[in-house]
Design an enzyme around this catalytic site. Structure first.
Site, short mmCIF file in Angstrom:
data_model
loop_
_atom_site.label_atom_id
_atom_site.label_comp_id
_atom_site.label_asym_id
_atom_site.label_seq_id
_atom_site.Cartn_x
_atom_site.Cartn_y
_atom_site.Cartn_z
N CYS A 174 0.57 20.06 -26.14
CA CYS A 174 -0.20 18.82 -27.10
C CYS A 174 0.55 17.51 -25.67
O CYS A 174 -0.72 17.53 -25.15
CB CYS A 174 0.62 18.88 -28.41
SG CYS A 174 1.96 18.55 -28.92
N HIS A 226 3.16 16.65 -32.61
CA HIS A 226 1.97 16.83 -32.17
C HIS A 226 1.09 15.70 -32.05
O HIS A 226 1.32 14.48 -32.30
CB HIS A 226 0.94 17.36 -32.75
CG HIS A 226 -0.53 18.44 -32.71
ND1 HIS A 226 -0.20 19.50 -31.20
CD2 HIS A 226 -1.90 17.91 -33.04
CE1 HIS A 226 -1.13 19.69 -31.30
NE2 HIS A 226 -2.16 18.93 -31.90
N HIS A 238 -7.17 17.74 -28.82
CA HIS A 238 -5.59 18.27 -29.08
C HIS A 238 -6.10 19.74 -28.02
O HIS A 238 -6.81 20.71 -28.17
CB HIS A 238 -4.98 17.43 -29.71
CG HIS A 238 -5.28 18.91 -31.36
ND1 HIS A 238 -5.38 19.65 -31.71
CD2 HIS A 238 -7.17 18.50 -31.29
CE1 HIS A 238 -5.83 20.09 -32.68
NE2 HIS A 238 -7.12 20.22 -32.28
#
Length: 267
Positions: A174, A226, A238
């Protein structure tokens, strides 16, 4: 009155300080005209606070032009094992390339690249120069939108498989996705999600603009684990998790509403 004047001067001096996080790139940020271009919109009700202005990318080395993703991943991993901060990316042509380094001069980049070639770490190479990045082109021409360029870059990775921390074959983790999207446009974003969170300036969710980053605590608590890049209309790009590909998601989904910890802007 004298005490008040001295206090104001001290605050101004403190506000102008910045911490260096790596080799300096030619040019001063204090007088750099790009600062005005990258500044947030004037007249905002609550301007972002904290964080530091991202350094601009200097000279970098590009190697390879692979049709197969795993070949670029393998080269990146080979360089990373030797302590080289390498990252692959999908070029506009659809081919995968690897880039590394942030050198202050062309000569420094070329010298190290030649040494790596002599060691058989790389083959032919190309030196990316600062003027080629979007941030420099926009400054030079007065046309374009760096936020739009960031989103366009991230969109090139849609469908690429996820990978975590460079240890699995294929795809993006990510924070690698967001880092590469910024670096390819000339802004030296840190590599991992927590460092990216710390480097940015807080921005309210209702004030998000394209190119800002959104952060989540996917393992509970408030620890950032994240990150994605906001593309407008409540959506962000993402790399979800192993076994999935880079994709678009909605901030308003139950999962991301529950795990959202904040957003950061660097522009």
């Amino acid at each position: 009155m004298l005490t008040m004047v001295l206090l104001v001067l001290v605050l101004l001096l403190l506000g102008g300080c910045s911490r260096s996080t790596g080799p300096e790139v030619r040019g001063s940020q204090e007088t750099d005209p790009i600062a005005a271009l990258l500044a947030g919109p004037a007249g905002a009700d609550e301007p972002p606070a904290g964080g530091e202005e991202l350094r601009r990318m200097g000279y970098a080395v590009q190697v390879g032009a692979f049709a197969v993703l795993e070949n670029a991943v393998g080269l990146e991993a080979s360089l990373a094992r030797r302590g080289i901060d390498a990252y692959y990316f999908r070029a506009e042509t659809g081919l995968y390339k690897v880039q590394f380094g942030n050198y202050t001069t062309y000569e420094a980049a070329r010298t190290e690249a030649q040494q790596f070639r002599q060691q058989s770490l790389i083959d032919s190479f190309f030196i990316a120069v600062p003027d080629q990045y979007s941030v420099a082109r926009i400054q030079r021409s007065g046309r374009g939108d760096i936020r739009e360029e960031l989103v366009i870059t991230a969109q090139r990775f849609l469908g690429v498989p996820y990978r975590w921390g460079g240890e699995d074959k294929g795809g993006f983790d990510c924070s690698g996705l967001t880092m590469v999207s910024y670096r390819l446009n000339g802004l030296d974003l840190p590599r991992n999600s927590r460092a990216q969170f710390d480097a940015g300036r807080a921005v309210a969710q209702q004030a998000l603009q394209r190119g800002d980053l959104v952060f989540f605590a996917t393992q509970g608590g408030r620890r950032v684990t994240h990150v994605g890049i906001y593309i407008g209309n409540d959506q962000f790009i993402h790399a979800p998790r192993a076994g999935q590909t880079v994709r678009v998601a909605n901030l308003s989904s139950n999962y991301f509403k529950k795990t959202y910890v904040g957003a950061r802007t660097y522009l």
